[in-house]
Design an enzyme around this catalytic site. Structure first.
Site, PDB file in Angstrom:
ATOM      1  N   PHE A   1     -11.397  -5.337  -5.717  1.00 39.05           N
ATOM      2  CA  PHE A   1     -11.337  -6.196  -4.528  1.00 39.05           C
ATOM      3  C   PHE A   1     -10.764  -5.350  -3.375  1.00 39.05           C
ATOM      4  O   PHE A   1      -9.798  -5.723  -2.738  1.00 39.05           O
ATOM      5  CB  PHE A   1     -10.464  -7.436  -4.763  1.00 39.05           C
TER       6      PHE A   1
ATOM      7  N   ASP B   1     -15.939  -3.732  -4.563  1.00 43.20           N
ATOM      8  CA  ASP B   1     -15.937  -4.963  -3.771  1.00 43.20           C
ATOM      9  C   ASP B   1     -17.371  -5.498  -3.753  1.00 43.20           C
ATOM     10  O   ASP B   1     -18.322  -4.743  -3.953  1.00 43.20           O
ATOM     11  CB  ASP B   1     -15.446  -4.697  -2.337  1.00 43.20           C
ATOM     12  N   SER B   2     -17.515  -6.797  -3.505  1.00 43.14           N
ATOM     13  CA  SER B   2     -18.858  -7.369  -3.438  1.00 43.14           C
ATOM     14  C   SER B   2     -19.360  -7.430  -2.001  1.00 43.14           C
ATOM     15  O   SER B   2     -20.420  -7.990  -1.746  1.00 43.14           O
ATOM     16  CB  SER B   2     -18.867  -8.758  -4.073  1.00 43.14           C
TER      17      SER B   2
ATOM     18  N   ASP C   1      -6.472  -7.122  -6.410  1.00 41.45           N
ATOM     19  CA  ASP C   1      -6.039  -7.917  -5.241  1.00 41.45           C
ATOM     20  C   ASP C   1      -7.135  -8.906  -4.857  1.00 41.45           C
ATOM     21  O   ASP C   1      -7.778  -8.772  -3.816  1.00 41.45           O
ATOM     22  CB  ASP C   1      -5.711  -6.968  -4.078  1.00 41.45           C
TER      23      ASP C   1
ATOM     24  N   CYS D   1      -2.748 -14.186  -4.010  1.00 40.16           N
ATOM     25  CA  CYS D   1      -2.416 -14.688  -2.665  1.00 40.16           C
ATOM     26  C   CYS D   1      -2.659 -16.196  -2.607  1.00 40.16           C
ATOM     27  O   CYS D   1      -2.817 -16.768  -1.543  1.00 40.16           O
ATOM     28  CB  CYS D   1      -3.215 -13.954  -1.594  1.00 40.16           C
TER      29      CYS D   1
ATOM     30  N   ARG E   1       0.847  -1.201   0.000  1.00 42.68           N
ATOM     31  CA  ARG E   1       0.000   0.000   0.000  1.00 42.68           C
ATOM     32  C   ARG E   1       0.881   1.248   0.000  1.00 42.68           C
ATOM     33  O   ARG E   1       0.597   2.223  -0.690  1.00 42.68           O
ATOM     34  CB  ARG E   1      -0.954  -0.021   1.204  1.00 42.68           C
TER      35      ARG E   1
HETATM   36  N1  SAH Z   1      -6.857  -5.218  -1.144  1.00 38.43           N
HETATM   37  C1  SAH Z   1      -7.508  -5.428   0.120  1.00 38.43           C
HETATM   38  C2  SAH Z   1      -7.725  -6.899   0.423  1.00 38.43           C
HETATM   39  C3  SAH Z   1      -8.546  -7.651  -0.621  1.00 38.43           C
HETATM   40  S1  SAH Z   1      -9.286  -9.120  -0.015  1.00 38.43           S
HETATM   41  C4  SAH Z   1      -6.705  -4.724   1.225  1.00 38.43           C
HETATM   42  O1  SAH Z   1      -5.615  -4.184   0.949  1.00 38.43           O
HETATM   43  O2  SAH Z   1      -7.174  -4.679   2.358  1.00 38.43           O
HETATM   44  C5  SAH Z   1     -10.325  -9.619  -1.309  1.00 38.43           C
HETATM   45  C6  SAH Z   1     -11.655  -8.872  -1.382  1.00 38.43           C
HETATM   46  O3  SAH Z   1     -12.312  -9.323  -2.554  1.00 38.43           O
HETATM   47  C7  SAH Z   1     -12.640  -9.110  -0.255  1.00 38.43           C
HETATM   48  O4  SAH Z   1     -12.970  -7.873   0.339  1.00 38.43           O
HETATM   49  C8  SAH Z   1     -13.884  -9.719  -0.914  1.00 38.43           C
HETATM   50  O5  SAH Z   1     -15.103  -9.220  -0.380  1.00 38.43           O
HETATM   51  C9  SAH Z   1     -13.727  -9.276  -2.340  1.00 38.43           C
HETATM   52  N2  SAH Z   1     -14.326 -10.116  -3.392  1.00 38.43           N
HETATM   53  C10 SAH Z   1     -14.282 -11.462  -3.529  1.00 38.43           C
HETATM   54  N3  SAH Z   1     -14.822 -11.840  -4.700  1.00 38.43           N
HETATM   55  C11 SAH Z   1     -15.235 -10.716  -5.326  1.00 38.43           C
HETATM   56  C12 SAH Z   1     -15.874 -10.443  -6.589  1.00 38.43           C
HETATM   57  N4  SAH Z   1     -16.168 -11.435  -7.442  1.00 38.43           N
HETATM   58  N5  SAH Z   1     -16.134  -9.167  -6.918  1.00 38.43           N
HETATM   59  C13 SAH Z   1     -15.824  -8.154  -6.064  1.00 38.43           C
HETATM   60  N6  SAH Z   1     -15.214  -8.352  -4.866  1.00 38.43           N
HETATM   61  C14 SAH Z   1     -14.938  -9.611  -4.501  1.00 38.43           C
END
Ligand code: SAH
Length: 393
Positions: A225, A247-248, A297, A337, A206
């Site tokens: 995400f 995000d979802s 991510d 990840c 970040r």
């Molecule tokens: N980049 C973030 C962590 C990401 S974790 C950070 O720095 O804190 C992955 C995220 O993807 C989660 O919040 C989850 O809710 C979201 N997610 C999972 N599948 C998804 C999809 N198909 N569309 C949108 N978001 C999704």
């Protein structure tokens, strides 16, 4: 002390200080869940002190390879003190820190994150479960933290025959804490957040993102995400003026919005989209949108190598779509990840996505998990987070 004897030839992995022994390697011996056993080669040679896990394919997890060492409260005090001393040397800019990172810190199946004065532990092995109260007391003593919450709700606990458990082990009160990270403030809820509450492994990435946005003068940023918006805050801190967080998860997006206000940024420069990333990227392409920088991510598409093929397609899809949304000279911060996808494979997938999108890019940086999530040479399974920063030409 119960003794477990291995098949001839199966001592190799312990001799190389890999901490796991699979059920198929064992000739004889049994113990209770989490009980400490002496592990020996077929000829009686000492190999390790380990914890036995009767339900798991990973039947033994080594505590120590030193025959004179005793696995007792003092042992855990030493391991915890060592892990904390390592974190001290890292001089982390913030008070959200991973204190214990499982096997890499000599404590298999134990993860402990510090969020200010609150610790949050995740226990995923019979080994760590057996010593939970000793470990808990020692963690608080050594860290000076006030409270310890347990988030042992990961599905892998089932493989060890352990039921999920969440709640305070020591202390009580509000489960939301505010941490500092690179001078930003971020809220973490240890009871309802993902994992132990937050993705501390992305902390340094970040910061690198904020620096890159500033260095390149990026203004229009898409954070896919986004979870609670860590990379979005980084973008705004770096000088972006038009940030979209996708995000979802509705609750995660509410946190992302709160973080914009909490850090004194202009809410008019940030918007959230509660939507599926794949669909959103396609719609944005149809609308002819362009971004200066995009973060991808996603969650773990491939928990193990068995899922790698399907996951590879999913990674390729989102990366191809993201490439299609970048303006020339823009940057893609793309991550995986998944333990089941190697760094090499991830590189190939992203390269293939660029080719399909008709985009050429140079590799500006390679990223990994922050160093409070250590990797050891003896435990390659510990390597999971990898990232590429690509600048399109
Ligand atoms: N980049 C973030 C962590 C990401 S974790 C950070 O720095 O804190 C992955 C995220 O993807 C989660 O919040 C989850 O809710 C979201 N997610 C999972 N599948 C998804 C999809 N198909 N569309 C949108 N978001 C999704």
């Amino acid at each position: 002390m119960k003794v477990i004897t291995l098949h001839e030839g199966r001592e190799r992995s312990l001799l190389r200080r890999h901490p796991w022994v699979f059920e198929s390697s064992i000739v004889s011996g049994k113990a209770d869940s989490g009980e400490t056993v002496r592990v020996q080669a077929h000829d009686g040679r000492f190999l390790a002190w380990a914890a036995y896990s009767p339900a798991s394919m990973i039947r033994l997890r080594a505590w120590s390879f030193v025959e004179t060492e005793r696995i007792d409260a003092a042992f855990f005090a030493r391991r915890i003190a060592h892990a904390l001393a390592v974190r001290e040397t890292l001089q982390i800019d913030g008070d959200g820190v991973r204190l214990i990172h499982g096997e890499a810190d000599g404590l298999p199946g134990l993860v402990v994150d510090r969020y200010g004065d609150t610790l949050c532990a995740q226990i995923t092995s019979a080994a760590a479960e057996r010593w939970k109260s000793v470990i808990g007391a020692e963690l608080l003593k050594a860290s000076g933290a006030a409270r310890l919450y347990e988030r042992s709700d990961a599905s892998v606990r089932g493989l060890e025959g352990l039921a999920p458990r969440t709640g305070w082990i020591i202390g009580e009160g509000d489960t939301q804490v505010t941490i500092r990270e690179h001078g930003w403030r971020l809220n973490v809820d240890v009871a309802t957040g993902h994992k132990t509450g937050f993705y501390l492994d992305q902390r340094d990435n970040r910061r690198i993102f904020a620096e890159t946005v500033r260095q390149f003068g990026f203004k229009r940023v898409l954070n896919c995400f986004c979870y609670t918006g860590g990379f979005s805050i980084a973008a705004l801190a770096g000088g972006a003026t038009d940030v979209t967080s996708v995000d979802s998860s509705g609750p995660a997006l509410a946190h992302a919005e709160a973080h914009v206000a909490l850090n004194g940024f202009d809410p008019a420069q940030h918007r959230t989209l509660d939507a599926d990333v794949n669909r959103t990227l396609r719609e944005m392409i149809d609308r002819g949108e362009r971004f200066d920088a995009i973060v991808l991510d996603p969650p773990k598409f491939a928990p193990s190598a068995a899922h790698a093929e399907r996951a590879a397609r999913a990674y390729k899809d989102i990366n191809r779509l993201a490439f299609g949304l970048l303006r020339p000279g823009g940057a893609l911060f793309t991550f995986s990840c998944s333990g089941g996808i190697s760094g090499d494979l991830f590189h190939k997938i992203v390269a293939g996505a660029g080719l399909d999108a008709g985009i050429d890019a140079r590799i500006h940086a390679r990223l990994c998990a922050a160093p409070d999530h250590p990797m050891t040479v003896t435990f390659p399974e510990g390597e999971y987070l990898k990232g590429l920063v690509l600048v399109t030409t």
